[in-house]
Design a protein around this motif. Structure first.
Motif, PDB file in Angstrom:
ATOM      1  N   LEU A   1      -3.756  -5.651   3.026  1.00 23.97           N
ATOM      2  CA  LEU A   1      -4.306  -6.005   1.718  1.00 23.97           C
ATOM      3  C   LEU A   1      -3.264  -5.833   0.629  1.00 23.97           C
ATOM      4  N   SER A   2      -3.423  -6.602  -0.430  1.00 25.12           N
ATOM      5  CA  SER A   2      -2.594  -6.394  -1.614  1.00 25.12           C
ATOM      6  C   SER A   2      -3.200  -5.255  -2.429  1.00 25.12           C
ATOM      7  N   ASP A   3      -2.483  -4.785  -3.441  1.00 24.76           N
ATOM      8  CA  ASP A   3      -3.010  -3.730  -4.305  1.00 24.76           C
ATOM      9  C   ASP A   3      -4.322  -4.174  -4.954  1.00 24.76           C
ATOM     10  N   GLU A   4      -4.344  -5.416  -5.427  1.00 23.95           N
ATOM     11  CA  GLU A   4      -5.547  -5.938  -6.084  1.00 23.95           C
ATOM     12  C   GLU A   4      -6.721  -6.012  -5.117  1.00 23.95           C
TER      13      GLU A   4
ATOM     14  N   VAL B   1      -7.224  -4.113  -2.478  1.00 19.35           N
ATOM     15  CA  VAL B   1      -7.700  -2.759  -2.188  1.00 19.35           C
ATOM     16  C   VAL B   1      -8.647  -2.294  -3.302  1.00 19.35           C
ATOM     17  N   VAL B   2      -8.244  -2.527  -4.537  1.00 16.31           N
ATOM     18  CA  VAL B   2      -9.090  -2.122  -5.671  1.00 16.31           C
ATOM     19  C   VAL B   2     -10.413  -2.877  -5.639  1.00 16.31           C
ATOM     20  N   GLU B   3     -10.352  -4.185  -5.424  1.00 15.88           N
ATOM     21  CA  GLU B   3     -11.582  -4.994  -5.409  1.00 15.88           C
ATOM     22  C   GLU B   3     -12.509  -4.577  -4.283  1.00 15.88           C
TER      23      GLU B   3
ATOM     24  N   LEU C   1      -5.924   1.908   4.297  1.00 16.82           N
ATOM     25  CA  LEU C   1      -6.693   0.666   4.345  1.00 16.82           C
ATOM     26  C   LEU C   1      -5.815  -0.535   4.011  1.00 16.82           C
ATOM     27  N   LYS C   2      -4.919  -0.329   3.066  1.00 20.10           N
ATOM     28  CA  LYS C   2      -4.007  -1.400   2.681  1.00 20.10           C
ATOM     29  C   LYS C   2      -3.151  -1.828   3.871  1.00 20.10           C
TER      30      LYS C   2
END
Length: 86
Positions: free
Chosen positions: A73-76, A78-80, A67-68
């Motif tokens: 997407l950034s790591d943050e 992806v988590v969000e 997905l990243k």
């Protein structure tokens, strides 16, 4: 984590997801076409059944990485997004 070390708890709303997400959605088609179990075999030597705490499911982590890359997407991010996106 190796296959069988920890089971993923599926949502009780899985049937609702099937109704809401169209069958032609790219990620749903991707998930239906690809057997992600190869990840367990590729990383089996990196995990221990007897030492340390159980890890998060490695297929889930692999899908996060996909997905990243797909959505840049950034790591943050992806988590969000994993917290509120289906």
């Amino acid at each position: 984590m190796l296959n069988g070390q920890q089971k993923i708890m599926l949502s009780k709303y899985t049937e609702l997801y099937e109704l809401l997400i169209p069958k032609n959605h790219m990620l749903k088609q991707f998930n239906d076409l690809v057997d992600f179990s190869f990840v367990y075999n590729e990383l089996a030597s990196s995990y221990s059944q007897n030492i340390g705490r159980g890890a998060k499911d490695i297929v889930m982590m692999f899908k996060y990485l996909l997905l990243k890359v797909i959505y840049e997407l950034s790591d943050e991010d992806v988590v969000e997004r994993s917290l509120y996106d289906m």
